[in-house]
Scaffold this motif. Structure first.
Motif, PDB file in Angstrom:
ATOM      1  N   ALA A  89       0.851  -1.194   0.000  1.00 28.66           N
ATOM      2  CA  ALA A  89       0.000   0.000   0.000  1.00 28.66           C
ATOM      3  C   ALA A  89       0.884   1.240   0.000  1.00 28.66           C
ATOM      4  CB  ALA A  89      -0.889   0.006   1.244  1.00 28.66           C
ATOM      5  N   HIS A  90       0.262   2.356  -0.328  1.00 30.20           N
ATOM      6  CA  HIS A  90       0.989   3.625  -0.209  1.00 30.20           C
ATOM      7  C   HIS A  90       1.262   3.873   1.276  1.00 30.20           C
ATOM      8  CE1 HIS A  90      -2.465   5.968   1.282  1.00 30.20           C
ATOM      9  NE2 HIS A  90      -3.198   5.379   0.355  1.00 30.20           N
ATOM     10  N   PRO A  91       2.205   4.753   1.604  1.00 30.82           N
ATOM     11  CA  PRO A  91       2.494   5.025   3.017  1.00 30.82           C
ATOM     12  C   PRO A  91       1.241   5.475   3.770  1.00 30.82           C
ATOM     13  CG  PRO A  91       4.160   6.027   1.613  1.00 30.82           C
ATOM     14  CD  PRO A  91       3.072   5.523   0.706  1.00 30.82           C
ATOM     15  N   ALA A  92       1.078   4.986   4.977  1.00 24.48           N
ATOM     16  CA  ALA A  92      -0.106   5.293   5.779  1.00 24.48           C
ATOM     17  C   ALA A  92      -0.272   6.792   6.009  1.00 24.48           C
ATOM     18  CB  ALA A  92      -0.042   4.557   7.118  1.00 24.48           C
ATOM     19  N   GLY A  93       0.811   7.541   6.057  1.00 25.43           N
ATOM     20  CA  GLY A  93       0.742   8.984   6.277  1.00 25.43           C
ATOM     21  C   GLY A  93       0.425   9.787   5.026  1.00 25.43           C
ATOM     22  N   GLN A  94       0.359   9.147   3.877  1.00 26.04           N
ATOM     23  CA  GLN A  94       0.042   9.842   2.626  1.00 26.04           C
ATOM     24  C   GLN A  94      -1.449  10.166   2.617  1.00 26.04           C
ATOM     25  OE1 GLN A  94       1.900   8.342  -0.996  1.00 26.04           O
ATOM     26  NE2 GLN A  94      -0.128   8.209  -1.886  1.00 26.04           N
ATOM     27  N   PRO A  95      -1.828  11.414   2.411  1.00 24.15           N
ATOM     28  CA  PRO A  95      -3.241  11.772   2.504  1.00 24.15           C
ATOM     29  C   PRO A  95      -4.089  11.186   1.374  1.00 24.15           C
ATOM     30  CG  PRO A  95      -1.992  13.635   1.685  1.00 24.15           C
ATOM     31  CD  PRO A  95      -0.989  12.563   2.051  1.00 24.15           C
ATOM     32  N   VAL A  96      -5.372  11.042   1.663  1.00 27.30           N
ATOM     33  CA  VAL A  96      -6.361  10.616   0.675  1.00 27.30           C
ATOM     34  C   VAL A  96      -7.444  11.677   0.675  1.00 27.30           C
ATOM     35  CG1 VAL A  96      -8.072   8.859   0.076  1.00 27.30           C
ATOM     36  CG2 VAL A  96      -5.897   8.174   1.101  1.00 27.30           C
ATOM     37  N   PRO A  97      -7.686  12.375  -0.431  1.00 29.62           N
ATOM     38  CA  PRO A  97      -6.941  12.248  -1.676  1.00 29.62           C
ATOM     39  C   PRO A  97      -5.530  12.802  -1.552  1.00 29.62           C
ATOM     40  CG  PRO A  97      -8.522  14.053  -1.831  1.00 29.62           C
ATOM     41  CD  PRO A  97      -8.740  13.387  -0.498  1.00 29.62           C
ATOM     42  N   GLY A  98      -4.744  12.542  -2.552  1.00 28.14           N
ATOM     43  CA  GLY A  98      -3.355  12.952  -2.510  1.00 28.14           C
ATOM     44  C   GLY A  98      -2.839  13.278  -3.889  1.00 28.14           C
ATOM     45  N   PRO A  99      -1.617  13.687  -3.967  1.00 25.72           N
ATOM     46  CA  PRO A  99      -0.701  13.908  -2.858  1.00 25.72           C
ATOM     47  C   PRO A  99      -0.912  15.280  -2.219  1.00 25.72           C
ATOM     48  CG  PRO A  99       0.451  14.362  -4.892  1.00 25.72           C
ATOM     49  CD  PRO A  99      -0.947  13.896  -5.265  1.00 25.72           C
ATOM     50  N   ALA A 100      -0.352  15.446  -1.060  1.00 26.37           N
ATOM     51  CA  ALA A 100      -0.466  16.719  -0.346  1.00 26.37           C
ATOM     52  C   ALA A 100       0.043  17.853  -1.227  1.00 26.37           C
ATOM     53  CB  ALA A 100       0.331  16.662   0.949  1.00 26.37           C
ATOM     54  N   GLY A 101      -0.690  18.936  -1.232  1.00 27.96           N
ATOM     55  CA  GLY A 101      -0.272  20.116  -1.975  1.00 27.96           C
ATOM     56  C   GLY A 101      -0.816  20.198  -3.388  1.00 27.96           C
ATOM     57  N   ARG A 102      -1.403  19.126  -3.920  1.00 28.01           N
ATOM     58  CA  ARG A 102      -1.923  19.165  -5.295  1.00 28.01           C
ATOM     59  C   ARG A 102      -3.433  18.977  -5.369  1.00 28.01           C
ATOM     60  NH1 ARG A 102       2.700  15.853  -7.832  1.00 28.01           N
ATOM     61  NH2 ARG A 102       1.161  14.207  -8.045  1.00 28.01           N
ATOM     62  N   VAL A 103      -4.072  18.701  -4.255  1.00 28.37           N
ATOM     63  CA  VAL A 103      -5.508  18.432  -4.252  1.00 28.37           C
ATOM     64  C   VAL A 103      -6.259  19.763  -4.144  1.00 28.37           C
ATOM     65  CG1 VAL A 103      -7.372  17.231  -3.084  1.00 28.37           C
ATOM     66  CG2 VAL A 103      -5.078  16.204  -3.152  1.00 28.37           C
ATOM     67  N   PRO A 104      -7.157  20.061  -5.091  1.00 28.99           N
ATOM     68  CA  PRO A 104      -7.886  21.321  -5.022  1.00 28.99           C
ATOM     69  C   PRO A 104      -8.881  21.330  -3.866  1.00 28.99           C
ATOM     70  CG  PRO A 104      -8.754  19.974  -6.802  1.00 28.99           C
ATOM     71  CD  PRO A 104      -7.538  19.257  -6.267  1.00 28.99           C
ATOM     72  N   ALA A 105      -9.206  22.509  -3.391  1.00 29.65           N
ATOM     73  CA  ALA A 105     -10.142  22.643  -2.274  1.00 29.65           C
ATOM     74  C   ALA A 105     -11.512  22.054  -2.617  1.00 29.65           C
ATOM     75  CB  ALA A 105     -10.273  24.113  -1.879  1.00 29.65           C
ATOM     76  N   ASP A 106     -11.904  22.112  -3.874  1.00 29.15           N
ATOM     77  CA  ASP A 106     -13.210  21.585  -4.311  1.00 29.15           C
ATOM     78  C   ASP A 106     -13.079  20.187  -4.915  1.00 29.15           C
ATOM     79  OD1 ASP A 106     -11.903  22.279  -6.668  1.00 29.15           O
ATOM     80  OD2 ASP A 106     -13.692  23.182  -7.579  1.00 29.15           O
ATOM     81  N   TRP A 107     -12.170  19.386  -4.385  1.00 27.12           N
ATOM     82  CA  TRP A 107     -11.834  18.082  -4.975  1.00 27.12           C
ATOM     83  C   TRP A 107     -13.041  17.169  -5.151  1.00 27.12           C
ATOM     84  CZ3 TRP A 107     -12.597  13.604  -2.170  1.00 27.12           C
ATOM     85  CH2 TRP A 107     -12.720  13.725  -0.782  1.00 27.12           C
ATOM     86  N   MET A 108     -14.012  17.227  -4.267  1.00 29.74           N
ATOM     87  CA  MET A 108     -15.183  16.333  -4.370  1.00 29.74           C
ATOM     88  C   MET A 108     -15.979  16.594  -5.655  1.00 29.74           C
ATOM     89  SD  MET A 108     -16.546  15.709  -0.530  1.00 29.74           S
ATOM     90  CE  MET A 108     -16.225  17.295   0.201  1.00 29.74           C
ATOM     91  N   ARG A 109     -15.961  17.802  -6.156  1.00 25.98           N
ATOM     92  CA  ARG A 109     -16.666  18.139  -7.409  1.00 25.98           C
ATOM     93  C   ARG A 109     -16.032  17.454  -8.612  1.00 25.98           C
ATOM     94  NH1 ARG A 109     -16.197  23.397  -8.961  1.00 25.98           N
ATOM     95  NH2 ARG A 109     -17.784  22.959 -10.508  1.00 25.98           N
ATOM     96  N   HIS A 110     -14.793  17.018  -8.502  1.00 28.78           N
ATOM     97  CA  HIS A 110     -14.056  16.444  -9.631  1.00 28.78           C
ATOM     98  C   HIS A 110     -14.128  14.930  -9.697  1.00 28.78           C
ATOM     99  CE1 HIS A 110     -12.306  20.394 -10.445  1.00 28.78           C
ATOM    100  NE2 HIS A 110     -12.201  20.523  -9.146  1.00 28.78           N
ATOM    101  N   LEU A 111     -14.758  14.302  -8.717  1.00 31.15           N
ATOM    102  CA  LEU A 111     -14.817  12.841  -8.674  1.00 31.15           C
ATOM    103  C   LEU A 111     -15.847  12.296  -9.636  1.00 31.15           C
ATOM    104  CD1 LEU A 111     -14.587  12.224  -4.830  1.00 31.15           C
ATOM    105  CD2 LEU A 111     -12.730  12.269  -6.503  1.00 31.15           C
TER     106      LEU A 111
END
Length: 112
Positions: A89-111
């Motif tokens: 698996a990816h590292p447990a500390g890696q955020p979902v969604p990820g990676p940190a710093g590239r996920v837009p604030a409105d990420w749920m609209r893009h799913l």
């Protein structure tokens, strides 16, 4: 299973295609044939499915911590498979969604 190589290591800790283009992902899937890590079908770019279609590698395993299920894109159903090469698996500390710093604030609209 000719579609599985248990010795193939994962291509990285994130979606290889999203990493190459600066995109982001929701969940990760690992190709059981070659180790390519791609993003799930809910992610904006759906790279795991694109890899399966383009390569003919139809079996993936979840690359999320605590998950070990396989999916067969050809049969469109869950599948069985052997333990694949670590890491699983990816590292447990890696955020979902990820990676940190590239996920837009409105990420749920893009799913999907």
């Amino acid at each position: 299973m000719d579609q599985v190589d248990p010795t193939a290591p994962p291509s990285g800790t994130g979606c290889a295609d999203c990493e190459a283009t600066g995109a982001w992902w929701l969940h990760l899937r690992r190709c059981a044939a070659c180790g390519h890590v791609g993003c799930c079908d809910s992610s904006p770019n759906q790279h795991a499915t694109a890899h399966a279609r383009g390569s003919g590698h139809r079996i993936v395993q979840s690359f999320e911590p605590g998950e070990d299920w396989f999916w067969d894109y050809g049969a469109e159903e869950f599948a069985e498979g052997p333990e694949l090469a670590a890491p699983h698996a990816h590292p447990a500390g890696q955020p979902v969604p990820g990676p940190a710093g590239r996920v837009p604030a409105d990420w749920m609209r893009h799913l999907h």
